[in-house]
Design an enzyme around this catalytic site. Structure first.
Site, PDB file in Angstrom:
ATOM      1  N   ASN A  23       0.804  -1.231   0.000  1.00 43.72           N
ATOM      2  CA  ASN A  23       0.000   0.000   0.000  1.00 43.72           C
ATOM      3  C   ASN A  23       0.831   1.272   0.000  1.00 43.72           C
ATOM      4  O   ASN A  23       0.286   2.365  -0.021  1.00 43.72           O
ATOM      5  CB  ASN A  23      -0.987  -0.025   1.172  1.00 43.72           C
ATOM      6  CG  ASN A  23      -2.064  -1.063   0.939  1.00 43.72           C
ATOM      7  OD1 ASN A  23      -2.205  -1.598  -0.172  1.00 43.72           O
ATOM      8  ND2 ASN A  23      -2.818  -1.375   1.969  1.00 43.72           N
ATOM      9  N   CYS A 120     -16.967  -4.159  -4.172  1.00 44.90           N
ATOM     10  CA  CYS A 120     -15.818  -4.939  -3.690  1.00 44.90           C
ATOM     11  C   CYS A 120     -16.323  -5.817  -2.552  1.00 44.90           C
ATOM     12  O   CYS A 120     -17.310  -5.490  -1.898  1.00 44.90           O
ATOM     13  CB  CYS A 120     -14.760  -3.952  -3.201  1.00 44.90           C
ATOM     14  SG  CYS A 120     -13.541  -4.651  -2.095  1.00 44.90           S
ATOM     15  N   ASP A 308      -7.172  -3.496   8.254  1.00 41.74           N
ATOM     16  CA  ASP A 308      -6.503  -4.579   7.522  1.00 41.74           C
ATOM     17  C   ASP A 308      -5.934  -5.650   8.442  1.00 41.74           C
ATOM     18  O   ASP A 308      -5.378  -6.636   7.961  1.00 41.74           O
ATOM     19  CB  ASP A 308      -5.389  -4.012   6.632  1.00 41.74           C
ATOM     20  CG  ASP A 308      -5.944  -3.154   5.500  1.00 41.74           C
ATOM     21  OD1 ASP A 308      -5.149  -2.443   4.852  1.00 41.74           O
ATOM     22  OD2 ASP A 308      -7.163  -3.176   5.291  1.00 41.74           O
TER      23      ASP A 308
HETATM   24  C1  EPZ Z   1      -6.774   1.855   1.598  1.00 45.56           C
HETATM   25  O1  EPZ Z   1      -7.936   1.678   0.790  1.00 45.56           O
HETATM   26  C2  EPZ Z   1      -6.029   0.519   1.558  1.00 45.56           C
HETATM   27  N1  EPZ Z   1      -5.667   0.224   0.186  1.00 45.56           N
HETATM   28  C3  EPZ Z   1      -6.926  -0.574   2.123  1.00 45.56           C
HETATM   29  O2  EPZ Z   1      -6.165  -1.788   2.182  1.00 45.56           O
HETATM   30  C4  EPZ Z   1      -7.319  -0.219   3.538  1.00 45.56           C
HETATM   31  O3  EPZ Z   1      -8.240  -1.158   4.018  1.00 45.56           O
HETATM   32  C5  EPZ Z   1      -7.992   1.169   3.557  1.00 45.56           C
HETATM   33  O4  EPZ Z   1      -7.140   2.148   2.956  1.00 45.56           O
HETATM   34  C6  EPZ Z   1      -8.303   1.634   4.973  1.00 45.56           C
HETATM   35  O5  EPZ Z   1      -7.171   1.647   5.768  1.00 45.56           O
HETATM   36  C7  EPZ Z   1      -4.578   0.836  -0.357  1.00 45.56           C
HETATM   37  O6  EPZ Z   1      -3.897   1.638   0.243  1.00 45.56           O
HETATM   38  C8  EPZ Z   1      -4.244   0.474  -1.777  1.00 45.56           C
HETATM   39  P1  EPZ Z   1     -10.308   4.513   2.154  1.00 45.56           P
HETATM   40  P2  EPZ Z   1      -8.834   2.934   0.351  1.00 45.56           P
HETATM   41  O7  EPZ Z   1     -10.527   5.397   0.989  1.00 45.56           O
HETATM   42  O8  EPZ Z   1      -7.988   4.125   0.225  1.00 45.56           O
HETATM   43  C9  EPZ Z   1     -14.997   5.405   2.178  1.00 45.56           C
HETATM   44  C10 EPZ Z   1      -5.672  -4.059   1.806  1.00 45.56           C
HETATM   45  O9  EPZ Z   1      -6.151  -5.060   2.370  1.00 45.56           O
HETATM   46  N2  EPZ Z   1     -14.735   6.265   1.003  1.00 45.56           N
HETATM   47  O10 EPZ Z   1      -9.446   5.011   3.246  1.00 45.56           O
HETATM   48  O11 EPZ Z   1      -9.642   2.502  -0.800  1.00 45.56           O
HETATM   49  C11 EPZ Z   1     -14.731   3.926   1.889  1.00 45.56           C
HETATM   50  O12 EPZ Z   1     -15.815   3.303   1.288  1.00 45.56           O
HETATM   51  C12 EPZ Z   1      -6.606  -2.902   1.400  1.00 45.56           C
HETATM   52  O13 EPZ Z   1      -4.467  -3.925   1.554  1.00 45.56           O
HETATM   53  C13 EPZ Z   1     -15.786   6.988   0.468  1.00 45.56           C
HETATM   54  O14 EPZ Z   1     -16.919   6.925   0.941  1.00 45.56           O
HETATM   55  O15 EPZ Z   1      -9.768   3.098   1.638  1.00 45.56           O
HETATM   56  C14 EPZ Z   1     -14.406   3.377   3.266  1.00 45.56           C
HETATM   57  O16 EPZ Z   1     -15.585   3.050   3.927  1.00 45.56           O
HETATM   58  C15 EPZ Z   1      -8.042  -3.255   1.541  1.00 45.56           C
HETATM   59  N3  EPZ Z   1     -15.519   7.763  -0.638  1.00 45.56           N
HETATM   60  C16 EPZ Z   1     -13.697   4.553   3.936  1.00 45.56           C
HETATM   61  O17 EPZ Z   1     -14.057   5.729   3.208  1.00 45.56           O
HETATM   62  C17 EPZ Z   1     -14.267   7.866  -1.184  1.00 45.56           C
HETATM   63  O18 EPZ Z   1     -14.089   8.589  -2.181  1.00 45.56           O
HETATM   64  C18 EPZ Z   1     -12.181   4.447   3.991  1.00 45.56           C
HETATM   65  O19 EPZ Z   1     -11.735   4.076   2.724  1.00 45.56           O
HETATM   66  C19 EPZ Z   1     -13.226   7.130  -0.605  1.00 45.56           C
HETATM   67  C20 EPZ Z   1     -13.475   6.331   0.492  1.00 45.56           C
END
Ligand code: EPZ
Length: 431
Positions: A23, A120, A308
């Protein structure tokens, strides 16, 4: 499809080394789009998602050299020509992090066409905050046929306040703002170590960034970025998974090459359940010969307990005396592993975002199915303590984020093998 066969109840003994962080590597590779000069990245993990990112960048015209042999964890990326600023559905659907090219492409090429990622296993995961942020920087965005098209002659500095904390959202806008005209202030940012690592790379490329790793980041845009060399931080989630393996198997395990200060919330929780933890430089030693006792846990944004690590911690709860309540605050559907743990004899009740686990319950081996990356890691941990031989199907999920996990665990005594076609060893891949 590959499967893992694991014979449980073996204490893990010795030293296991942690790879670079998936990540942190993914946004760093996307950052190469911001310059026409080469970016050299070291400590890149050999996992499937990196291969997907390589294909994505190559499809845009980038030259991506993934090292091999002694240089197998080094990657050189040159984006001196960008033929097509597009992230196609076929790649985005296999890896949501592909959307990290959105900001860099608009900033560098003035246009980006990126497929919407779709649903997802762990939640809806929209990218509305990425788009909203780009609009704050002056981009015009249209959405049609499952794609986002973002355009801006040149992005201009703005004031972004994230409605909720988003890791890749913060990273995407940080990259975009680096080439915007003027100053950008971003508030309610993610504080994950991977964000700070990206800012360290961007700063080496000539970006002017303050406050990365805090909730407020200030970016003074520059007109051009240059090449750089950067070493990716260790993978705190891989490290955490191994530390839990040591605690669960009553072993004596040294998890080396990690960054213990990125693991504080996890280590504190494991000490609370009774695991013995000792930190020595970049190594965490865990001995698990004491009975574990139940302790509730809620996932939070960094520096809170990482989502995670939630699935892996659920296995700890099944082996702890008493009742543990786990609350998943980040994703709305991240208990898929619980059904498989129930098949192994665990006592788990799910109510919405809360899981109630009663322990300690002896786990028995079974045939189980991986549903996503971290769920599959929890099944490996459960199999390491279960009585008998567990077969885990669909391990392609785990190959996305763990580098040759079966070899690493076998190296410290796990009775584990992969059956099916082997993950191909890389021989000098250049696009
Ligand atoms: C990052 O995902 C990581 N992936 C994820 O790891 C990790 O679970 C997550 O952060 C939380 O720590 C990478 O870094 C590539 P978020 P990301 O945007 O950025 C909502 C693994 O197992 N949201 O922080 O996609 C979203 O739905 C993966 O390695 C919106 O609503 O997560 C979630 O509920 C899985 N709108 C929350 O925010 C948006 O535009 C946090 O998601 C963006 C996010």
């Amino acid at each position: 499809m590959d499967k893992f066969v694991i014979r449980g109840a073996t204490p893990l003994l010795g030293t296991v080394r942690v790879s670079g962080a998936k990540n942190a590597a993914l946004p760093a590779m996307a950052a190469a789009l911001l310059t026409d000069e080469p970016i050299i990245l070291e400590n890149i993990p050999q996992v499937r998602d990196i291969e997907t990112e390589r294909k994505l960048l190559a499809s845009m015209g980038a030259e991506v050299e993934l090292g091999y042999g002694r240089a197998q964890h080094r990657t050189t990326i040159s984006c001196h020509k960008l033929l097509s600023p597009e992230a196609p559905y076929d790649l985005v659907k296999t890896m949501r992090a592909s959307t990290l090219v959105l900001g860099p492409l608009v900033a560098r090429a003035g246009v980006a066409r990126v497929s919407l990622p779709g649903g997802c296993a762990i939640g809806a995961r929209p990218i509305d905050l990425h788009m909203k942020g780009l609009e704050c920087l002056g981009a015009s965005i249209i959405q049609e046929h499952g794609y986002i098209e973002a355009r801006a002659e040149r992005l201009r500095g703005g004031h972004i306040v994230f409605d909720r904390i988003t890791v890749t959202g913060t990273e995407d806008l940080l990259m975009a703002a680096s080439l915007a005209e003027g100053e950008t202030v971003m508030e309610n940012c993610a504080r994950e170590p991977e964000v700070a690592d990206l800012a360290a790379l961007l700063t080496k490329m000539g970006a002017r960034i303050e406050g990365a790793g805090t909730s407020t980041i200030r970016v003074h845009g520059v007109s051009k970025l240059h090449g750089a060399r950067h070493r990716i931080i260790p993978d705190r989630i891989e490290a955490g998974t191994f530390i839990i393996a040591g605690a669960l198997t009553a072993g004596d395990l040294m998890v080396a090459g990690c960054e213990p200060r990125h693991l504080t919330s996890l280590l504190q929780k494991l000490e609370a359940v009774g695991a013995k933890i000792r930190i020595d430089g970049d190594t965490v030693r865990v001995t698990g010969d004491s009975a574990l006792k139940a302790s509730d846990m809620s996932t939070e944004e960094y520096p809170g307990f990482p989502t995670d690590m939630q699935a892996q911690y659920m296995v700890v709860a099944t082996q702890s005396e008493g009742t543990s309540v786990i609350t998943e605050n980040i994703f709305e559907n991240r208990f898929m592993h619980a059904q498989e743990l129930l098949r192994m004899g665990a006592n788990i009740k799910i109510e919405g975002r809360r899981a109630t686990i009663r322990g300690k319950t002896p786990l028995s081996a079974a045939a189980v199915l991986a549903s996503d990356l971290r769920a599959s890691a929890s099944l490996v941990l459960a199999a390491l303590v279960a009585d008998g031989e567990t077969i885990i199907d669909r391990v392609y999920h785990i190959d996305r984020g763990y580098e040759r996990i079966e070899e690493k665990l076998r190296g410290v005594g796990a009775r584990m093998k992969r059956i099916g076609e082997m993950l191909p060893r890389r021989e000098g891949v250049t696009a």
